[in-house]
Design a protein around this motif. Structure first.
Motif, PDB file in Angstrom:
ATOM      1  N   LYS A  62       0.827  -1.196   0.000  1.00 35.30           N
ATOM      2  CA  LYS A  62       0.000   0.000   0.000  1.00 35.30           C
ATOM      3  C   LYS A  62       0.865   1.250   0.000  1.00 35.30           C
ATOM      4  O   LYS A  62       0.618   2.197  -0.760  1.00 35.30           O
ATOM      5  CB  LYS A  62      -0.923  -0.007   1.224  1.00 35.30           C
ATOM      6  CG  LYS A  62      -1.829   1.219   1.299  1.00 35.30           C
ATOM      7  CD  LYS A  62      -2.735   1.159   2.513  1.00 35.30           C
ATOM      8  CE  LYS A  62      -3.590   2.409   2.604  1.00 35.30           C
ATOM      9  NZ  LYS A  62      -4.465   2.380   3.818  1.00 35.30           N
ATOM     10  N   ALA A  63       1.907   1.259   0.851  1.00 33.31           N
ATOM     11  CA  ALA A  63       2.807   2.412   0.910  1.00 33.31           C
ATOM     12  C   ALA A  63       3.519   2.611  -0.421  1.00 33.31           C
ATOM     13  O   ALA A  63       3.723   3.748  -0.872  1.00 33.31           O
ATOM     14  CB  ALA A  63       3.815   2.222   2.047  1.00 33.31           C
TER      15      ALA A  63
ATOM     16  N   GLN B 170       1.197   4.204  -2.956  1.00 26.79           N
ATOM     17  CA  GLN B 170       1.028   5.630  -2.676  1.00 26.79           C
ATOM     18  C   GLN B 170       2.247   6.425  -3.118  1.00 26.79           C
ATOM     19  O   GLN B 170       2.121   7.537  -3.662  1.00 26.79           O
ATOM     20  CB  GLN B 170       0.771   5.836  -1.176  1.00 26.79           C
ATOM     21  CG  GLN B 170      -0.581   5.295  -0.715  1.00 26.79           C
ATOM     22  CD  GLN B 170      -0.753   5.311   0.790  1.00 26.79           C
ATOM     23  OE1 GLN B 170       0.232   5.395   1.543  1.00 26.79           O
ATOM     24  NE2 GLN B 170      -1.986   5.228   1.247  1.00 26.79           N
TER      25      GLN B 170
ATOM     26  N   GLN C  73       2.191   6.684  -6.901  1.00 26.84           N
ATOM     27  CA  GLN C  73       1.164   7.627  -7.328  1.00 26.84           C
ATOM     28  C   GLN C  73       1.617   9.067  -7.106  1.00 26.84           C
ATOM     29  O   GLN C  73       1.281   9.961  -7.898  1.00 26.84           O
ATOM     30  CB  GLN C  73      -0.137   7.360  -6.564  1.00 26.84           C
ATOM     31  CG  GLN C  73      -1.332   8.158  -7.069  1.00 26.84           C
ATOM     32  CD  GLN C  73      -2.629   7.710  -6.425  1.00 26.84           C
ATOM     33  OE1 GLN C  73      -2.628   7.085  -5.374  1.00 26.84           O
ATOM     34  NE2 GLN C  73      -3.753   8.036  -7.056  1.00 26.84           N
ATOM     35  N   ALA C  74       2.388   9.280  -6.050  1.00 24.24           N
ATOM     36  CA  ALA C  74       2.893  10.623  -5.756  1.00 24.24           C
ATOM     37  C   ALA C  74       4.146  10.965  -6.565  1.00 24.24           C
ATOM     38  O   ALA C  74       4.654  12.084  -6.479  1.00 24.24           O
ATOM     39  CB  ALA C  74       3.186  10.742  -4.264  1.00 24.24           C
TER      40      ALA C  74
ATOM     41  N   ASP D   2      -4.557  -0.647  -3.979  1.00 25.40           N
ATOM     42  CA  ASP D   2      -5.315   0.611  -4.048  1.00 25.40           C
ATOM     43  C   ASP D   2      -6.800   0.326  -4.214  1.00 25.40           C
ATOM     44  O   ASP D   2      -7.215  -0.669  -4.821  1.00 25.40           O
ATOM     45  CB  ASP D   2      -4.806   1.496  -5.195  1.00 25.40           C
ATOM     46  CG  ASP D   2      -4.991   0.847  -6.552  1.00 25.40           C
ATOM     47  OD1 ASP D   2      -5.922   1.251  -7.269  1.00 25.40           O
ATOM     48  OD2 ASP D   2      -4.213  -0.063  -6.885  1.00 25.40           O
TER      49      ASP D   2
END
Length: 287
Positions: free
Chosen positions: A47-48, A51, A54-55, A181
């Protein structure tokens, strides 16, 4: 499903480029507690990582990749999952599927006809559904553990060209929670519909109701800020599913959803439904 929605899911598949060498057999001695901790840690890191990607933070994503490799990577996670399915750790979840399907399989006894099953995230060729003579099982997984399991990402599997490419039953046992996600989870559920069929096995006149079997950690549904049993029901109903069977243990929730044929998915966003500091962040977003 549009090509764009398939492309959105590709980020988790980047893990395939960072899988480590085969994990040593030392993990076979993992305790039940250590097994659970390894699985939870892998989910948190995935999950991290999603993220970070995505960033656009490649440095952080690289650091998380290193942590995943340090924990043994996907192979280690899958070994832990396989241990979790052993008879002394709660057993094979597909036994529940076979038990629930037993009345529907009775007309196939002593006939050459079989229902086609797509098992996504398969760990074994010797589980209950694989050993049932009324089921013809196609097994896929991101990282095949043994012969008989095709190495494939379900979100990249070619869409069916004809009925022979579709299935009467699709199994998602502890798979949806593996998708890092929330939008990817919604995409996966929508894509399942494209692979389902109510056509009788070739040569038979048996009436078929296509079904989706899935298993989730119970906390994903009962202790999430963003998902409740009611919201899950609404999401599935919008895709044409009707809940046929449900079972809950202290750790897992098992559900069998029949597909009624209607398919009118509507958007579901990530919103707080069950506030509280002790809640988890599991969600399903449908775009």
């Amino acid at each position: 499903m549009s090509r764009a929605s398939t492309q959105r899911y590709k980020r988790p598949a980047l893990l395939s480029g960072s899988r480590p060498p085969t994990v040593k057999a030392k993990h076979a001695a993992l305790s039940s507690k250590a097994t659970r901790n390894l699985i939870r840690s892998h989910h948190r890191l995935l999950k991290a990582r999603a993220q970070a990607v995505q960033a656009g933070d490649d440095i952080l994503a690289g650091k998380i990749d290193a942590q995943i490799r340090g924990n043994g990577g996907l192979k280690s996670y899958q070994l832990a999952s396989k241990l979790g399915q052993s008879s002394d750790r709660g057993g094979d979840s597909s036994r529940v599927l076979v038990d629930w399907m037993a009345p529907r399989l009775l007309p196939l006894e002593n006939t050459p006809y079989k229902l086609r099953v797509l098992e996504i995230g398969a760990l074994s060729t010797k589980n209950a559904c694989s050993m049932n003579k009324c089921l013809e099982v196609t097994r896929i997984d991101l990282n095949s553990q043994e012969p008989g399991i095709l190495k494939q990402d379900f979100m990249e599997r070619p869409l069916p060209n004809d009925e022979g490419d579709r299935f009467h039953i699709i199994s998602l046992s502890l798979v949806l929670n593996y998708v890092p996600d929330a939008a990817g989870r919604g995409d996966m559920l929508k894509r399942c519909v494209s692979f389902m069929t109510k056509a009788s096995p070739s040569g038979s006149s048996l009436a078929i109701t296509p079904s989706l079997f899935f298993v989730l950690p119970v906390a994903c549904v009962t202790n999430s800020r963003y998902l409740t049993e009611s919201r899950l029901q609404d999401i599935m109903s919008s895709m044409g599913f009707v809940l046929a069977k449900s079972k809950q243990t202290s750790k897992l929730i098992f559900q069998l959803w029949d597909h009624a044929g209607d398919y009118e998915p509507k958007p579901f966003r990530k919103e707080t439904l069950n506030p509280g500091k002790s809640r988890n962040n599991f969600a399903i977003v449908v775009k």
